[in-house]
Design an enzyme around this catalytic site. Sequence first.
Site, PDB file in Angstrom:
ATOM      1  N   GLN A  80     -18.648  12.571 -33.251  1.00  2.99           N
ATOM      2  CA  GLN A  80     -18.752  13.992 -33.614  1.00  2.99           C
ATOM      3  C   GLN A  80     -18.257  14.846 -32.462  1.00  2.99           C
ATOM      4  O   GLN A  80     -18.668  14.661 -31.315  1.00  2.99           O
ATOM      5  CB  GLN A  80     -20.212  14.343 -33.935  1.00  2.99           C
ATOM      6  N   TYR A 108     -38.042  19.843 -29.829  1.00  4.15           N
ATOM      7  CA  TYR A 108     -36.577  19.920 -29.896  1.00  4.15           C
ATOM      8  C   TYR A 108     -36.065  19.282 -31.188  1.00  4.15           C
ATOM      9  O   TYR A 108     -35.194  19.816 -31.877  1.00  4.15           O
ATOM     10  CB  TYR A 108     -35.984  19.223 -28.652  1.00  4.15           C
ATOM     11  N   ARG A 162     -33.858  28.750 -30.862  1.00  2.00           N
ATOM     12  CA  ARG A 162     -34.972  27.949 -31.385  1.00  2.00           C
ATOM     13  C   ARG A 162     -36.220  28.291 -30.569  1.00  2.00           C
ATOM     14  O   ARG A 162     -36.348  27.884 -29.419  1.00  2.00           O
ATOM     15  CB  ARG A 162     -34.615  26.461 -31.324  1.00  2.00           C
ATOM     16  N   HIS A 178     -26.790  22.581 -40.486  1.00  2.00           N
ATOM     17  CA  HIS A 178     -27.238  22.065 -39.201  1.00  2.00           C
ATOM     18  C   HIS A 178     -28.757  21.828 -39.212  1.00  2.00           C
ATOM     19  O   HIS A 178     -29.440  21.987 -38.199  1.00  2.00           O
ATOM     20  CB  HIS A 178     -26.857  23.034 -38.076  1.00  2.00           C
ATOM     21  N   THR A 214     -17.628  19.402 -35.889  1.00  2.00           N
ATOM     22  CA  THR A 214     -18.697  20.332 -36.270  1.00  2.00           C
ATOM     23  C   THR A 214     -18.265  21.766 -36.002  1.00  2.00           C
ATOM     24  O   THR A 214     -17.895  22.111 -34.877  1.00  2.00           O
ATOM     25  CB  THR A 214     -19.994  20.001 -35.495  1.00  2.00           C
ATOM     26  N   SER A 259     -22.967  11.885 -31.167  1.00  2.00           N
ATOM     27  CA  SER A 259     -22.763  13.312 -30.874  1.00  2.00           C
ATOM     28  C   SER A 259     -21.939  13.506 -29.602  1.00  2.00           C
ATOM     29  O   SER A 259     -21.995  12.691 -28.674  1.00  2.00           O
ATOM     30  CB  SER A 259     -24.140  13.968 -30.687  1.00  2.00           C
ATOM     31  N   ARG A 265     -30.924  24.801 -38.077  1.00  3.82           N
ATOM     32  CA  ARG A 265     -31.015  25.040 -36.627  1.00  3.82           C
ATOM     33  C   ARG A 265     -30.031  26.096 -36.162  1.00  3.82           C
ATOM     34  O   ARG A 265     -29.973  26.411 -34.984  1.00  3.82           O
ATOM     35  CB  ARG A 265     -30.756  23.730 -35.857  1.00  3.82           C
TER      36      ARG A 265
HETATM   37  C1  LIG Z   1     -32.442  17.251 -32.569  1.00  7.06           C
HETATM   38  C2  LIG Z   1     -31.183  17.518 -33.310  1.00  7.06           C
HETATM   39  C3  LIG Z   1     -29.966  17.470 -32.644  1.00  7.06           C
HETATM   40  C4  LIG Z   1     -28.774  17.682 -33.347  1.00  7.06           C
HETATM   41  N1  LIG Z   1     -27.581  17.570 -32.676  1.00  7.06           N
HETATM   42  C5  LIG Z   1     -26.422  17.698 -33.372  1.00  7.06           C
HETATM   43  C6  LIG Z   1     -25.179  17.503 -32.720  1.00  7.06           C
HETATM   44  O1  LIG Z   1     -25.121  17.187 -31.529  1.00  7.06           O
HETATM   45  N2  LIG Z   1     -24.055  17.661 -33.452  1.00  7.06           N
HETATM   46  C7  LIG Z   1     -24.075  18.010 -34.787  1.00  7.06           C
HETATM   47  O2  LIG Z   1     -23.024  18.135 -35.406  1.00  7.06           O
HETATM   48  N3  LIG Z   1     -25.241  18.193 -35.420  1.00  7.06           N
HETATM   49  C8  LIG Z   1     -26.412  18.031 -34.755  1.00  7.06           C
HETATM   50  N4  LIG Z   1     -27.598  18.188 -35.408  1.00  7.06           N
HETATM   51  C9  LIG Z   1     -27.615  18.458 -36.861  1.00  7.06           C
HETATM   52  C10 LIG Z   1     -27.692  17.135 -37.650  1.00  7.06           C
HETATM   53  O3  LIG Z   1     -26.509  16.381 -37.491  1.00  7.06           O
HETATM   54  C11 LIG Z   1     -27.906  17.398 -39.145  1.00  7.06           C
HETATM   55  O4  LIG Z   1     -26.939  18.312 -39.605  1.00  7.06           O
HETATM   56  C12 LIG Z   1     -29.303  17.927 -39.461  1.00  7.06           C
HETATM   57  O5  LIG Z   1     -30.250  17.341 -38.604  1.00  7.06           O
HETATM   58  C13 LIG Z   1     -29.656  17.611 -40.909  1.00  7.06           C
HETATM   59  O6  LIG Z   1     -30.919  18.118 -41.245  1.00  7.06           O
HETATM   60  P1  LIG Z   1     -32.257  17.212 -41.248  1.00  7.06           P
HETATM   61  O7  LIG Z   1     -32.559  16.909 -39.858  1.00  7.06           O
HETATM   62  O8  LIG Z   1     -33.266  18.104 -41.882  1.00  7.06           O
HETATM   63  O9  LIG Z   1     -31.968  15.982 -42.050  1.00  7.06           O
HETATM   64  C14 LIG Z   1     -28.808  17.979 -34.735  1.00  7.06           C
HETATM   65  C15 LIG Z   1     -30.037  18.018 -35.405  1.00  7.06           C
HETATM   66  C16 LIG Z   1     -31.215  17.784 -34.708  1.00  7.06           C
HETATM   67  C17 LIG Z   1     -32.515  17.794 -35.477  1.00  7.06           C
END
Ligand SMILES: Cc1cc2nc3c(=O)[nH]c(=O)nc-3n(C[C@H](O)[C@H](O)[C@H](O)COP(=O)(O)O)c2cc1C
Length: 381
Positions: free
Chosen positions: A128, A25, A165, A279, A156, A107, A282
């Site tokens: 967030q 995840y 995913r 993101h 966001t 989050s 993702r």
């Molecule tokens: C496991 C996971 C959960 C995430 N959950 C959120 C979230 O709840 N809200 C959000 O705005 N971004 C979320 N993101 C995106 C991160 O805030 C961020 O944009 C991203 O992880 C940056 O890339 P990096 O992990 O390669 O540094 C999530 C990312 C991951 C890996």
Amino acid sequence: MKIAASASDYRDLAQRRLPRFLFEYVDGGSYDEVTMRRNRADLRRIALRQRVLRDVSDVDLGVEIFGRRQAMPIALGPIGLAGLLARRGERQALAAAESAGIPFCLSTVSACSLGEVANAASTPFWFQLYMMRDRGFVDALLAEARERGCSALVFTVDMPLPGSRYRDYRSGLAGTPGLRGAARRFGQAMLRPDWAIDVGLMGRPHSLGNVAPLLGRKSGLDDFMAWMRSNFDPGITWRDLEYIRGAWTGPLVVKGILDAEDALAAAAIGADGIVVSNHGGRQLDGVPSTAEALPAIARAVEGRLRIFADGGVRSGLDVARMLCLGADCVLLGRAWAYALGAGGGAAVRHMLSLFEAALRVALSLTGVTRISGLDHDALVG
Ligand SMILES: Cc1cc2nc3c(=O)[nH]c(=O)nc-3n(C[C@H](O)[C@H](O)[C@H](O)COP(=O)(O)O)c2cc1C
């Protein structure tokens, strides 16, 4: 236990400590993970310009963001369900961020609720917000974030619906509802006894944060994931941003901007900041990396709002690269999630000290003593 010298070491340690469905995840991206890989590869291609003999005995990594002093231009970005990576994990990460003197962003879909984190906080944290179909839920979260003294709202906007995913399907986190999925996850947890005791047994993993009151007695991971998947609002528009701007008087940061025109539109509505982000690869696979998108966006809006960036940042050197490309502050994503999963808050604290040390080296060897010196001139070419 292996000693961690980098975020990548923490990734290895997290893989050994977390049940497979949680590691995948965190580690995975959407579809073929092209954008996720691009984030890292493009950032690492950025070459810093080495300069020497410039007296770097007084390096200061501090910055001021939204009227508050930060020890360095880094914040822990929002990670949904981070609280499952270690016992009441968001609280541990918050404490690590506080001791490093940087902001923590909670989050919407955290495992610890806003109230729980606020009660543990000794300095204001960021919140967030996702736009959900249930606008009553959104309004209630906004009111609570205000009441709890959150010092910035990160809205966001790149999740009108969730990207797919594949790894979550393969691990049993998605696509296998009911007992079969639960049994697969249980089996994976049994192979990770440290996590099973720390989080599974002692961590109240079934009390899932801000969403729990909406789920009532259906508060398992499946119910939570199903609620999330069906509640992101694909009808979200700039009018919603105007609404949020009207409802939130503090600093407002729009997260998920990858286009200069969208950045200008956010500035026109009165956002105080943007996060240039895909993101973490993702959501829409195939879009540019943030390292590629950031310079043009920064040129378009520089001076009008604060520019944050994330995506593939795994060291203080990567932070320096993002700053040179135009960011004022960098959000960490997986980097802190790996550390939290590997060793809780102590590991996050240690990892932040590694980032700090590398960022200090980056300033010293590019011949600047202040963060503002990391600009385009500190790059080769
Ligand atoms: C496991 C996971 C959960 C995430 N959950 C959120 C979230 O709840 N809200 C959000 O705005 N971004 C979320 N993101 C995106 C991160 O805030 C961020 O944009 C991203 O992880 C940056 O890339 P990096 O992990 O390669 O540094 C999530 C990312 C991951 C890996």
